[in-house]
Design a protein around this motif. Structure first.
Motif, PDB file in Angstrom:
ATOM      1  N   GLU A 243       1.177   4.346  -2.808  1.00  0.00           N
ATOM      2  CA  GLU A 243       0.786   5.746  -2.675  1.00  0.00           C
ATOM      3  C   GLU A 243       1.968   6.286  -3.252  1.00  0.00           C
ATOM      4  O   GLU A 243       1.725   7.544  -4.092  1.00  0.00           O
ATOM      5  CB  GLU A 243       1.042   6.044  -1.139  1.00  0.00           C
ATOM      6  CG  GLU A 243      -0.135   5.301  -0.495  1.00  0.00           C
ATOM      7  CD  GLU A 243       0.170   5.550   1.103  1.00  0.00           C
ATOM      8  OE1 GLU A 243       1.252   6.186   1.575  1.00  0.00           O
ATOM      9  OE2 GLU A 243      -0.789   4.962   2.005  1.00  0.00           O
TER      10      GLU A 243
ATOM     11  N   ALA B  57      -1.569   2.975  -9.681  1.00  0.00           N
ATOM     12  CA  ALA B  57      -0.825   2.619  -8.360  1.00  0.00           C
ATOM     13  C   ALA B  57       0.023   1.199  -8.512  1.00  0.00           C
ATOM     14  O   ALA B  57       0.468   0.657  -7.566  1.00  0.00           O
ATOM     15  CB  ALA B  57      -2.012   2.160  -7.273  1.00  0.00           C
TER      16      ALA B  57
ATOM     17  N   GLU C 262       0.774  -1.114   0.024  1.00  0.00           N
ATOM     18  CA  GLU C 262       0.031  -0.112   0.123  1.00  0.00           C
ATOM     19  C   GLU C 262       0.929   1.178   0.026  1.00  0.00           C
ATOM     20  O   GLU C 262       0.474   2.230  -0.545  1.00  0.00           O
ATOM     21  CB  GLU C 262      -0.865   0.067   1.139  1.00  0.00           C
ATOM     22  CG  GLU C 262      -1.957  -1.003   1.318  1.00  0.00           C
ATOM     23  CD  GLU C 262      -1.286  -2.319   1.709  1.00  0.00           C
ATOM     24  OE1 GLU C 262      -2.137  -3.282   1.424  1.00  0.00           O
ATOM     25  OE2 GLU C 262      -0.356  -2.656   2.146  1.00  0.00           O
ATOM     26  N   ARG C 263       2.146   0.962   0.646  1.00  0.00           N
ATOM     27  CA  ARG C 263       2.964   2.409   0.698  1.00  0.00           C
ATOM     28  C   ARG C 263       3.641   2.642  -0.743  1.00  0.00           C
ATOM     29  O   ARG C 263       3.554   3.697  -1.031  1.00  0.00           O
ATOM     30  CB  ARG C 263       3.933   2.237   1.779  1.00  0.00           C
ATOM     31  CG  ARG C 263       3.681   2.129   3.176  1.00  0.00           C
ATOM     32  CD  ARG C 263       2.669   3.291   3.479  1.00  0.00           C
ATOM     33  NE  ARG C 263       2.996   4.733   3.182  1.00  0.00           N
ATOM     34  CZ  ARG C 263       3.646   5.566   4.261  1.00  0.00           C
ATOM     35  NH1 ARG C 263       3.668   4.919   5.350  1.00  0.00           N
ATOM     36  NH2 ARG C 263       4.202   6.854   3.924  1.00  0.00           N
TER      37      ARG C 263
END
Length: 202
Positions: free
Chosen positions: A97, A108, A93-94
């Motif tokens: 981002e 993404a 998820e990081r």
């Protein structure tokens, strides 16, 4: 965690959630394994040989080393000598981002392109980001450094981190064949390992 006097593998505190700094010093040989996270690191001393999703590689002092989630790899010291390295492990998820930042919110998805890379500028960015994370320094400057680092190392659009892990899944299927080439692998079982449909796998 190994307790040998030749081995130190130490997670370090992090100023950012979803990013884990780690330091290692060891002569240990690591069997094939994979992580659920992205990994970016620098070899600080010594050298190692490893399998990767792109074949066998060697890394020496100063080289950047990377791994994608699900990418099967191992590691052995060259010449049996101690090698040390520092890593940052990123939750997908990081990285997602950061990928959105790099693509102006269009994608993404990204993939770390090279398991080993000689890139002094990237190594310098890594050291700066690593120190900032461990010391709890200013967040915006740290994120700027991380974005610049990932930008140097990544191929964007290589699969969505929002559930489409096709490149990683296909590597897992290939690894299953490579690990046991004499066994007849069914299309259904390989598609299941890759987490894609049979047509997509073909």
């Amino acid at each position: 965690m190994p307790s040998s006097s030749q081995t130190v593998i130490r997670p370090l505190p992090s100023a950012a959630s979803g990013i884990e700094p780690m330091f290692a010093r060891t002569t240990r040989t690591f069997a094939r394994h994979f992580h659920d996270q992205f990994g970016i690191g620098v070899v600080l001393s010594g050298a190692q040989r490893s399998a990767s999703g792109r074949g066998p590689v060697e890394a020496v002092r100063g080289d950047i080393i990377t791994v994608n989630p699900g990418e099967v790899h191992d590691g052995a010291p060259i010449g049996g000598q101690v090698r040390t390295w520092a890593m940052l492990y990123f939750d997908p998820e990081r990285i997602g981002e950061i990928a959105l930042d790099l693509s102006d919110e269009r994608s993404a998805g990204l993939e770390l392109a090279h398991p080993v890379r000689t890139d002094p500028a990237a190594a310098s960015l890594f050291r700066k980001a690593f120190r900032s994370l461990v010391r709890g320094q200013e967040q915006d400057a740290m994120m700027e450094t991380l974005i610049l680092l990932v930008n140097r190392l990544a191929v964007r659009g290589a699969g969505s981190l929002q559930g489409n892990s096709t490149p990683i899944g296909l590597r897992r299927a290939q690894q299953a064949i490579d690990d046991d080439p004499t066994t007849p692998h069914s299309l259904a079982s390989l598609a299941s390992i890759a987490d894609v449909g049979r047509f997509h796998l073909i």
